[in-house]
Design an enzyme around this catalytic site. Structure first.
Site, PDB file in Angstrom:
ATOM      1  N   LYS A   9       0.852  -1.210   0.000  1.00 53.08           N
ATOM      2  CA  LYS A   9       0.000   0.000   0.000  1.00 53.08           C
ATOM      3  C   LYS A   9       0.871   1.237   0.000  1.00 53.08           C
ATOM      4  CE  LYS A   9       0.994   1.064   4.535  1.00 53.08           C
ATOM      5  NZ  LYS A   9       1.745   2.224   5.019  1.00 53.08           N
ATOM      6  N   ASP A 136      -1.598  -1.772  10.866  1.00 53.98           N
ATOM      7  CA  ASP A 136      -1.842  -1.801   9.412  1.00 53.98           C
ATOM      8  C   ASP A 136      -2.451  -3.114   8.922  1.00 53.98           C
ATOM      9  OD1 ASP A 136      -0.832   0.661   8.902  1.00 53.98           O
ATOM     10  OD2 ASP A 136       1.024  -0.018   7.936  1.00 53.98           O
TER      11      ASP A 136
HETATM   12  O1  C5P Z   1       0.926  -1.235  15.166  1.00 52.51           O
HETATM   13  P1  C5P Z   1       2.338  -1.373  14.763  1.00 52.51           P
HETATM   14  O2  C5P Z   1       3.004  -2.584  15.350  1.00 52.51           O
HETATM   15  O3  C5P Z   1       2.583  -1.253  13.300  1.00 52.51           O
HETATM   16  O4  C5P Z   1       3.080  -0.130  15.401  1.00 52.51           O
HETATM   17  C1  C5P Z   1       4.475  -0.033  15.501  1.00 52.51           C
HETATM   18  C2  C5P Z   1       4.806   1.142  16.382  1.00 52.51           C
HETATM   19  O5  C5P Z   1       4.466   2.369  15.723  1.00 52.51           O
HETATM   20  C3  C5P Z   1       4.043   1.183  17.692  1.00 52.51           C
HETATM   21  O6  C5P Z   1       4.721   0.476  18.689  1.00 52.51           O
HETATM   22  C4  C5P Z   1       3.994   2.659  17.998  1.00 52.51           C
HETATM   23  O7  C5P Z   1       5.225   3.067  18.548  1.00 52.51           O
HETATM   24  C5  C5P Z   1       3.906   3.295  16.629  1.00 52.51           C
HETATM   25  N1  C5P Z   1       2.511   3.616  16.240  1.00 52.51           N
HETATM   26  C6  C5P Z   1       1.859   4.675  16.851  1.00 52.51           C
HETATM   27  N2  C5P Z   1       0.580   4.981  16.478  1.00 52.51           N
HETATM   28  C7  C5P Z   1      -0.047   4.288  15.514  1.00 52.51           C
HETATM   29  C8  C5P Z   1       0.595   3.194  14.864  1.00 52.51           C
HETATM   30  C9  C5P Z   1       1.890   2.902  15.247  1.00 52.51           C
HETATM   31  O8  C5P Z   1       2.428   5.342  17.719  1.00 52.51           O
HETATM   32  N3  C5P Z   1      -1.288   4.632  15.167  1.00 52.51           N
END
Ligand code: C5P
Length: 292
Positions: A9, A136
């Protein structure tokens, strides 16, 4: 044996609305599928989860989201000890690029495991599991463009955007990745990037019903503030694409991939040839139809 493609994406807009008590950020983002795909092959076999990957730099243990997704599925569906799976992952999507490759692989694994073991879990349960694997991941359970809210896991699918019909997505990756937690963490130094006003996503979606030229000024990514400061090369990529006629160029997700939207396949190909001459073979590039 079950063979699946797992596509990536770009974020046409990523507006951060505030920091949450759980450490994540509330956002509104417009996600668009891109037909640059990894390939996964699944086979039921013996016990346990075994992953093999074409890219030796990627872990094949529980650090890999594919293994995490398969394990979470097995536990939730109550699979027995003999219900193992062998998975082959052929990577084509650059890693740590903001293109969601790992998240897409995890979503594809949930869908494939459900198919392989006779659909023990309903769609709603898969969505729940996807959200626990990463913000995601739920987007990749479906194939349409979408408005994503919450921490990115609440998905509202949208119809293809008329303004992107016949438009090519040019992708450029500088040869290094950016860590998503690092990018979000750096926002502490860019307070205005965390105070986005809600409504920008819907405005872009509305404009994308008409013309790309009208929508162009509305494309936005709040994570560019910290990432471009640290990696000015990515700003040069964007300047190059704009100077060479792309109405839109933006970083995707937390980077490091940059994309440009270019009307017409031929113009996109010419632009990419010039890009390669200017930035050299250390950069990875691709042109993909937008499929809108
Ligand atoms: O959800 P995901 O594992 O992809 O997120 C990785 C990191 O990115 C999280 O630990 C957080 O630090 C940050 N993040 C965030 N807010 C979001 C998505 C991700 O702060 N909406």
């Amino acid at each position: 044996m079950l063979e699946k493609t797992s596509c990536c994406k770009v974020n046409l807009l990523l507006n951060i609305l505030g920091k949450r008590a759980d450490g994540f950020h509330d956002l509104e983002t417009v996600m668009h599928p891109v037909a640059l795909c990894d390939r996964l092959v699944f086979e039921r076999s013996g016990a346990g989860i075994r992953l093999a990957c074409s890219d030796p730099r990627l872990p094949v243990n529980s650090k890999n989201l594919v293994v995490q997704a398969a394990a979470l599925f097995a536990k939730t569906a109550g699979l027995g000890c003999g219900d193992g799976v062998r998975i082959l992952l052929q990577k084509h999507i650059p890693v740590a690029a903001g293109l969601g490759g790992g998240s897409a692989n995890a979503a594809t694994t949930l869908l494939a495991m459900n198919e392989l073991f006779g659909h023990p879990l309903p769609a709603g349960k898969l969505e729940e599991l996807a959200a626990t694997l990463g913000s995601d991941v739920p987007f990749f359970l479906q194939t349409k463009p979408a408005l994503a809210t919450g921490r990115g896991q609440i998905i509202q699918p949208l119809e293809p955007f008329p303004a992107l019909r016949g438009v090519s997505v040019v992708l450029a990756h500088p040869g290094f990745g950016v860590s998503t937690p690092w990018a979000y963490h750096q926002l502490a130094n860019f307070p205005s990037s965390v105070e986005g006003k809600p409504g920008r996503a819907q405005r872009l979606i509305n404009l994308l019903q008409a013309s790309l030229a009208a929508a162009a000024p509305e494309f936005y990514n709040a994570l560019e503030a910290p990432v471009l400061r640290k990696y000015p090369l990515l700003e040069l990529f964007q300047e190059f694409f704009r100077e060479n006629g792309a109405p839109v160029s933006l970083m995707s997700g937390s980077g490091s991939a940059t994309f440009a939207l270019v009307p017409g396949r031929e113009a996109a190909g010419t632009m990419l040839e010039k890009f390669r001459v200017k930035f050299g073979p250390g950069c990875w590039t691709a042109v993909v139809p937008s499929n809108s």
